[in-house]
Design a protein around this motif. Sequence first.
Motif, short mmCIF file in Angstrom:
data_model
loop_
_atom_site.label_atom_id
_atom_site.label_comp_id
_atom_site.label_asym_id
_atom_site.label_seq_id
_atom_site.Cartn_x
_atom_site.Cartn_y
_atom_site.Cartn_z
N LEU A 40 0.41 -20.15 -23.95
CA LEU A 40 -0.88 -20.86 -23.89
C LEU A 40 -1.75 -20.34 -22.75
O LEU A 40 -2.98 -20.31 -22.86
CB LEU A 40 -0.64 -22.36 -23.71
CG LEU A 40 -0.03 -23.10 -24.90
CD1 LEU A 40 0.27 -24.55 -24.53
CD2 LEU A 40 -0.94 -23.04 -26.11
N ILE A 41 -1.12 -19.94 -21.65
CA ILE A 41 -1.87 -19.43 -20.51
C ILE A 41 -2.25 -17.97 -20.71
O ILE A 41 -3.38 -17.56 -20.43
CB ILE A 41 -1.05 -19.59 -19.21
CG1 ILE A 41 -0.78 -21.08 -18.94
CG2 ILE A 41 -1.77 -18.94 -18.04
CD1 ILE A 41 -2.03 -21.93 -18.79
N LEU A 42 -1.31 -17.18 -21.20
CA LEU A 42 -1.52 -15.73 -21.25
C LEU A 42 -2.47 -15.29 -22.35
O LEU A 42 -3.33 -14.43 -22.12
CB LEU A 42 -0.17 -15.03 -21.42
CG LEU A 42 -0.22 -13.50 -21.55
CD1 LEU A 42 -0.85 -12.88 -20.32
CD2 LEU A 42 1.17 -12.95 -21.80
N GLU A 43 -2.33 -15.82 -23.56
CA GLU A 43 -3.05 -15.26 -24.70
C GLU A 43 -4.57 -15.20 -24.51
O GLU A 43 -5.18 -14.16 -24.74
CB GLU A 43 -2.68 -16.00 -25.98
CG GLU A 43 -1.30 -15.60 -26.50
CD GLU A 43 -1.07 -16.04 -27.93
OE1 GLU A 43 -1.86 -16.84 -28.46
OE2 GLU A 43 -0.06 -15.57 -28.52
N PRO A 44 -5.23 -16.29 -24.10
CA PRO A 44 -6.68 -16.16 -23.90
C PRO A 44 -7.04 -15.26 -22.72
O PRO A 44 -8.16 -14.75 -22.64
CB PRO A 44 -7.14 -17.61 -23.67
CG PRO A 44 -5.93 -18.33 -23.23
CD PRO A 44 -4.77 -17.68 -23.91
N GLY A 45 -6.08 -15.06 -21.81
CA GLY A 45 -6.31 -14.17 -20.69
C GLY A 45 -6.29 -12.70 -21.07
O GLY A 45 -6.58 -11.84 -20.23
N LEU A 46 -5.97 -12.41 -22.31
CA LEU A 46 -5.98 -11.04 -22.81
C LEU A 46 -7.25 -10.73 -23.60
O LEU A 46 -7.42 -9.62 -24.09
CB LEU A 46 -4.74 -10.79 -23.68
CG LEU A 46 -3.39 -10.97 -22.98
CD1 LEU A 46 -2.25 -10.77 -23.96
CD2 LEU A 46 -3.25 -10.02 -21.79
N ASP A 47 -8.12 -11.72 -23.74
CA ASP A 47 -9.37 -11.52 -24.47
C ASP A 47 -10.27 -10.52 -23.73
O ASP A 47 -10.19 -10.39 -22.50
CB ASP A 47 -10.14 -12.84 -24.61
CG ASP A 47 -9.53 -13.76 -25.65
OD1 ASP A 47 -8.64 -13.30 -26.39
OD2 ASP A 47 -9.95 -14.93 -25.71
N ALA A 93 -6.40 -21.18 -16.26
CA ALA A 93 -5.86 -22.09 -17.27
C ALA A 93 -6.92 -22.37 -18.33
O ALA A 93 -7.93 -21.68 -18.43
CB ALA A 93 -5.37 -23.38 -16.62
N ASN A 94 -6.69 -23.40 -19.12
CA ASN A 94 -7.63 -23.78 -20.18
C ASN A 94 -7.28 -25.19 -20.63
O ASN A 94 -6.37 -25.82 -20.06
CB ASN A 94 -7.58 -22.77 -21.33
CG ASN A 94 -6.20 -22.63 -21.94
OD1 ASN A 94 -5.76 -23.50 -22.69
ND2 ASN A 94 -5.48 -21.55 -21.62
N SER A 95 -7.97 -25.68 -21.62
CA SER A 95 -7.79 -27.08 -22.04
C SER A 95 -6.40 -27.35 -22.60
O SER A 95 -5.96 -28.50 -22.64
CB SER A 95 -8.85 -27.47 -23.06
OG SER A 95 -8.83 -26.62 -24.19
N ASP A 96 -5.66 -26.31 -23.01
CA ASP A 96 -4.29 -26.52 -23.48
C ASP A 96 -3.37 -27.02 -22.36
O ASP A 96 -2.30 -27.56 -22.65
CB ASP A 96 -3.71 -25.22 -24.05
CG ASP A 96 -4.33 -24.84 -25.38
OD1 ASP A 96 -4.65 -25.76 -26.15
OD2 ASP A 96 -4.50 -23.64 -25.64
N HIS A 97 -3.77 -26.84 -21.13
CA HIS A 97 -2.96 -27.31 -20.02
C HIS A 97 -2.94 -28.84 -19.94
O HIS A 97 -2.16 -29.42 -19.18
CB HIS A 97 -3.48 -26.72 -18.71
CG HIS A 97 -2.42 -26.46 -17.69
ND1 HIS A 97 -2.68 -26.27 -16.36
CD2 HIS A 97 -1.07 -26.35 -17.81
CE1 HIS A 97 -1.56 -26.06 -15.70
NE2 HIS A 97 -0.57 -26.10 -16.56
N TRP A 98 -3.79 -29.49 -20.75
CA TRP A 98 -3.84 -30.95 -20.80
C TRP A 98 -3.23 -31.48 -22.11
O TRP A 98 -3.47 -32.63 -22.48
CB TRP A 98 -5.29 -31.42 -20.69
CG TRP A 98 -5.97 -31.02 -19.43
CD1 TRP A 98 -6.79 -29.95 -19.24
CD2 TRP A 98 -5.90 -31.69 -18.16
NE1 TRP A 98 -7.24 -29.91 -17.93
CE2 TRP A 98 -6.71 -30.97 -17.25
CE3 TRP A 98 -5.23 -32.84 -17.70
CZ2 TRP A 98 -6.87 -31.34 -15.93
CZ3 TRP A 98 -5.39 -33.22 -16.38
CH2 TRP A 98 -6.20 -32.47 -15.50
N ARG A 99 -2.44 -30.66 -22.80
CA ARG A 99 -1.92 -31.06 -24.11
C ARG A 99 -0.98 -32.26 -24.02
O ARG A 99 -0.78 -32.97 -25.02
CB ARG A 99 -1.19 -29.88 -24.75
CG ARG A 99 0.10 -29.48 -24.05
CD ARG A 99 0.54 -28.06 -24.42
NE ARG A 99 1.81 -27.72 -23.77
CZ ARG A 99 1.95 -27.43 -22.49
NH1 ARG A 99 0.89 -27.45 -21.70
NH2 ARG A 99 3.13 -27.13 -21.99
#
Length: 333
Positions: free
Chosen positions: A233-240, A72-78
């Motif tokens: 929100l979860i997937l996109e940074p996981g493709l970096d 996850a990332n900080s977007d999970h706290w939006r």
Amino acid sequence: MLTFREFEGPWIGRIHSNHNTLSLFNSRVDNFSVETHNEIKTSTWKWRGYSIRYQYSGTSGPALVLVHGFGANSDHWRKNLPVLGESHRVYAIDLIGYGYSDKPKPQDLEQDYFYTFETWGSQLNDFCMEIVKDEQVFFVCNSIGGLVGLQAAVMDPSICKGIILLNISLRMLHVKKQPWFGRPLIKSFQSLLRNTVVGKYFFKIVATPDSVRNILSQCYYDTSKVTDELVKLILEPGLDPGAADVFLEFICYSDGPLPEELLPLVKCPVLVAWGDKDPWEPIELGRAYGLFDSVEDFVVLPNVGHCPQDEAPQLVNPLVTSFVARHTPSPAS
């Protein structure tokens, strides 16, 4: 067959209340709304030469740092940042290796494991000292983020004033929780994932919109909350670049601390809250954490899965507010 029990975050009692937490937060739920106009801002921070993304909201009140789970990332706290920011200074950080923080490749580093709770605990404490700059901070953590918060609090007790653990990872794939005869098999499988093309192929299967949606639908009891926005929100940074290496590094990490080893060492008050429909971290096992002296409350979140902050912010936000208020001296005092 490989399961996602240990793939924390969206990848993959003793109900004892010395302060009547459960009744207090229940009394607020009916009138609580996640609608707010408080702004969420985004910034970056240089930590040990790496770029770290964080988000923040609010300009006054006690300081909170929100710590996400695996994948996850900080977007999970939006759904929490702007609401809690009405009366707190709130920060949500992307742990190194996740979100839009840098993802250094483990094979380029001169150590066996880089993505450990000790690394993330150090990152969290340094963030508090350099960015939050408050005398003491409250940690609010989900899943493996709970191990990060506990580790940070043990490493430097002067920083953390209190911790809220939301469905903390039980770490059921930890080497200490495996039968002796199964440990060699697990190690061999982890080595296969980490050191061969099998791991990259596995990640390629997981890192798709359909797979992410299916995994999220496993751990959210209310699957209507698994929206296109959440999947993105979860997937996109996981493709970096580097994300696959981080993913494989952590699922092969079966050492390090367990919650039951860290809780006796924590000096600050802890509140454990648990979505009772979590299929990966069963509440029947989680209740044992309510027996530790450092844990002042174990709160059941009814009909909620593994990620309560996102699935049921109307329960989590007032729970956080009441816990922080209880452990923050009033101006008069």
